[in-house]
Write an enzyme that holds these catalytic residues in place. Structure first.
Site, short mmCIF file in Angstrom:
data_model
loop_
_atom_site.label_atom_id
_atom_site.label_comp_id
_atom_site.label_asym_id
_atom_site.label_seq_id
_atom_site.Cartn_x
_atom_site.Cartn_y
_atom_site.Cartn_z
N SER A 13 34.25 -10.54 51.91
CA SER A 13 34.98 -9.29 52.12
C SER A 13 34.30 -8.17 51.34
O SER A 13 33.34 -8.41 50.60
CB SER A 13 36.43 -9.45 51.68
N LEU A 15 32.40 -5.76 52.29
CA LEU A 15 31.03 -5.38 52.68
C LEU A 15 30.98 -3.94 53.19
O LEU A 15 29.90 -3.37 53.33
CB LEU A 15 30.50 -6.32 53.77
N GLY A 16 32.14 -3.38 53.49
CA GLY A 16 32.18 -1.98 53.95
C GLY A 16 32.33 -1.82 55.44
O GLY A 16 31.69 -0.96 56.04
N LYS A 190 20.82 -17.66 56.24
CA LYS A 190 21.72 -18.78 56.58
C LYS A 190 23.20 -18.39 56.58
O LYS A 190 23.94 -18.78 57.50
CB LYS A 190 21.47 -19.96 55.64
N GLY A 355 51.79 7.78 40.71
CA GLY A 355 52.12 6.38 40.42
C GLY A 355 53.63 6.21 40.43
O GLY A 355 54.37 7.15 40.69
N CYS A 382 52.08 14.54 42.28
CA CYS A 382 53.30 13.74 42.47
C CYS A 382 53.94 13.41 41.12
O CYS A 382 54.53 14.27 40.49
CB CYS A 382 53.00 12.51 43.31
N GLN A 386 55.81 15.66 38.05
CA GLN A 386 57.10 15.33 37.43
C GLN A 386 56.95 15.18 35.91
O GLN A 386 57.81 15.60 35.15
CB GLN A 386 57.66 14.05 38.07
N HIS A 508 50.70 15.02 47.91
CA HIS A 508 49.40 14.36 47.65
C HIS A 508 48.28 15.12 48.36
O HIS A 508 47.89 14.76 49.48
CB HIS A 508 49.44 12.91 48.14
N GLU A 510 45.17 15.09 47.90
CA GLU A 510 43.95 14.30 48.10
C GLU A 510 43.88 13.67 49.49
O GLU A 510 42.79 13.37 50.00
CB GLU A 510 43.83 13.21 47.02
#
Length: 538
Positions: A13, A15-16, A190, A355, A382, A386, A508, A510
């Protein structure tokens, strides 16, 4: 007629696949085609909304309020096209739908099975976006690796769908790893052979191999892979490690991945891709004239993927300012009032990250107190906003033990409170305030200067809000609420009057920053941090 491309992974996993899918989509889009990408994830969660970021990286929220996989962020950042609920599907969602159908009697008393009922539902969802008539090509990325037990229904659905669609309307790209063995001094094919063999056992012949590698593939290796894996030699594509993910579309262009795909799908290769703006962005990214140090204070700093969109937002804003943004990850729990000066004094700007939960709260408050008092540019997102409200309440308004209702239900001053519509909710999944909401910005404020307009829309993911009972006291003391939701009166943006840059949003930002449109809050924050650095140097 919409064409379908399926991207599978093998050997390992991470690998992009998402970057390869996004890069191919970018090249096809640059040739004038209408493209979208969807991600099918094999886990049983309905969506990643309840997952700890350490499990799966950040949870990416779409305009329509879907909590999705972080790869959708890559899709949007590369293509500058919004994704939706339909672009991310999990095993959990598939099974939930099939079981609900069974309970409603939709299967006429038949035995409900993985084949055909689960695979039929997967195939239906794989074609939903294609059936809208909006896209020439739909790219589907399958999460996990071939051979995983949980991926089997998806692989089987692809096998069936390819059979139904016919040869020229679909193809499979298999992303695999060619490891380099230092002891032997050579690349090994391989693992890829085994991976393709597994795929063949499931009835799928890949059309194109994209090979992740640290060293260049020799003609001999390409020939060997083509021979053993039943693919044309020009369909063995090298994906060498790159210094930035934004290099990958150009690397794939060099390898002619887009041309190979179009040829196999019987589509015209006449239009060369127009990547002028992309190259301009890359030029700025790779040739910065200055450097700026920004602290990212958060709970999940051990895994940068937990803040993927924020980091990418800084990359876009850095290129826009022709500045290299060096992000320094600071664990919120490690900061307190005693050591804040030591930890933060060398930074040009500080962001307090989003968070959930109490862990690290006091460290975030100590951080904000220091940057507020020492006039260091501050940007809160976020929970970061606060925290700025709580810190100001405690240290400026003198509201001892002011807090968020989330952290302390018995606080005497709940300056951050549970949203009205959240009070009766028991289920955790998908029940927050999610997706795009309007915001009206007051003229004459810093936020208005940053955005250059009074009406904006931003994406949300939260349960708690600024308690408007305290708004008058805050404004009197110098913390201005500069952005509001027009329907609810919810405070969206706060800023300080007597501070070079102290801006925080309940949303958010971003999630909306892309290569083509860097987010104005990130761009202005990087510019303010740069100005602070120059001022310190004098």
């Amino acid at each position: 007629m919409t064409k379908y491309i399926f991207v599978t992974g093998g050997v390992t996993s991470s690998l992009g696949k998402g970057i390869i899918a996004a890069s191919l989509a970018k090249l096809l889009q640059a040739r004038g085609l209408k493209v979208t990408i969807q991600k099918f994830d094999p886990y049983i969660n309905i969506d990643p909304g309840t997952l700890n970021p350490y499990e799966h990286g950040e949870c990416y929220v779409t305009e329509d309020g879907a909590e999705t996989d972080l790869d959708l962020g890559h899709y949007e950042r590369f293509l500058n096209v919004p994704t939706s609920q339909a672009n991310n599907v999990t095993t959990g969602r598939i099974y939930k739908h099939v079981i609900e159908q069974e309970r409603a009697g939709a299967y006429l008393g038949k035995t409900v099975q993985v084949v055909p009922h689960i695979t039929d539902e997967i195939k239906r969802r794989m074609q939903l976006l294609g059936q809208t008539g909006e896209y020439d090509i739909v790219i589907t990325e399958l999460g996990g690796t071939v051979g995983d037990i949980e991926s089997l229904p998806f692989i089987e659905a692809v096998r069936q769908l390819r059979w139904e669609l016919g040869n020229n309307d679909s193809l499979v790209i298999h992303l695999t790893l060619i490891p380099y063995l230092a002891a032997a001094g050579e690349l090994k094919t391989k693992p890829t052979q085994h991976s393709v063999k597994t795929l063949l056992e499931y009835g799928i012949q890949p059309d194109i191999l994209v090979c992740r590698t640290e060293h260049k593939l020799t003609p001999e290796i390409r020939k060997k892979l083509a021979l053993f894996c039943n693919v044309n030699i020009n369909a063995v594509v090298e994906s060498i490690d790159a210094s930035t993910i934004y290099d990958v579309p150009l690397l794939m262009l060099k390898e002619q991945l887009d041309k190979t795909v179009l040829t196999k799908l019987k589509l015209s290769t006449k239009n060369e891709p127009n990547l002028d703006n992309w190259k301009l962005f890359l030029g700025r990214l790779k040739n910065p004239t200055t450097e700026v140090n920004i602290g990212l204070v958060g709970k999940y700093v051990e895994l940068p993927d937990a803040y993927k969109s924020i980091v990418e937002g800084f990359i876009h804003a850095g290129a826009s300012n022709e500045t290299k943004v060096k992000v320094h990850y600071i664990a919120a729990e490690s900061v307190n009032n005693t050591n804040a000066a030591d930890k933060l004094k060398d930074l040009d700007g500080v962001m307090v990250a989003p968070g959930f939960g109490e862990r690290g709260l006091e460290g975030k408050l100590a951080t904000i107190k220091y940057v507020r008092e020492n006039k260091i540019p501050f940007f809160g997102i976020c929970l970061g906003m606060q925290c700025a409200v709580i810190e100001f309440g405690r240290n400026v308004l003198g509201l001892e033990n002011a807090n968020s209702f989330e952290m302390d239900a018995n606080t005497p001053y709940p300056v951050i409170n549970l949203m009205e519509e959240q009070k009766t909710i028991k289920n955790m999944g998908g029940t927050m305030r999610l997706g795009a909401y309007d915001c009206e910005i007051k003229k004459g404020t810093k936020a208005y200067t940053i955005y250059g307009k009074s009406k904006i829309s931003e994406r949300h993911r939260h349960r708690y809000e600024f308690n408007n009972d305290y708004l008058a006291d805050y404004e009197k003391a110098g913390m201005v609420a500069s952005g509001f939701n027009p329907d609810t009166g919810l405070v969206e943006i706060i800023e300080l009057k007597d501070h070079p840059y102290f801006v925080a949003g309940q949303f958010h930002p971003e999630l909306k920053s892309t290569v083509a449109n860097p987010h104005p809050l990130f761009v202005s924050f990087v510019a303010a941090s740069l100005a602070n650095k120059k001022a310190k140097a004098k």
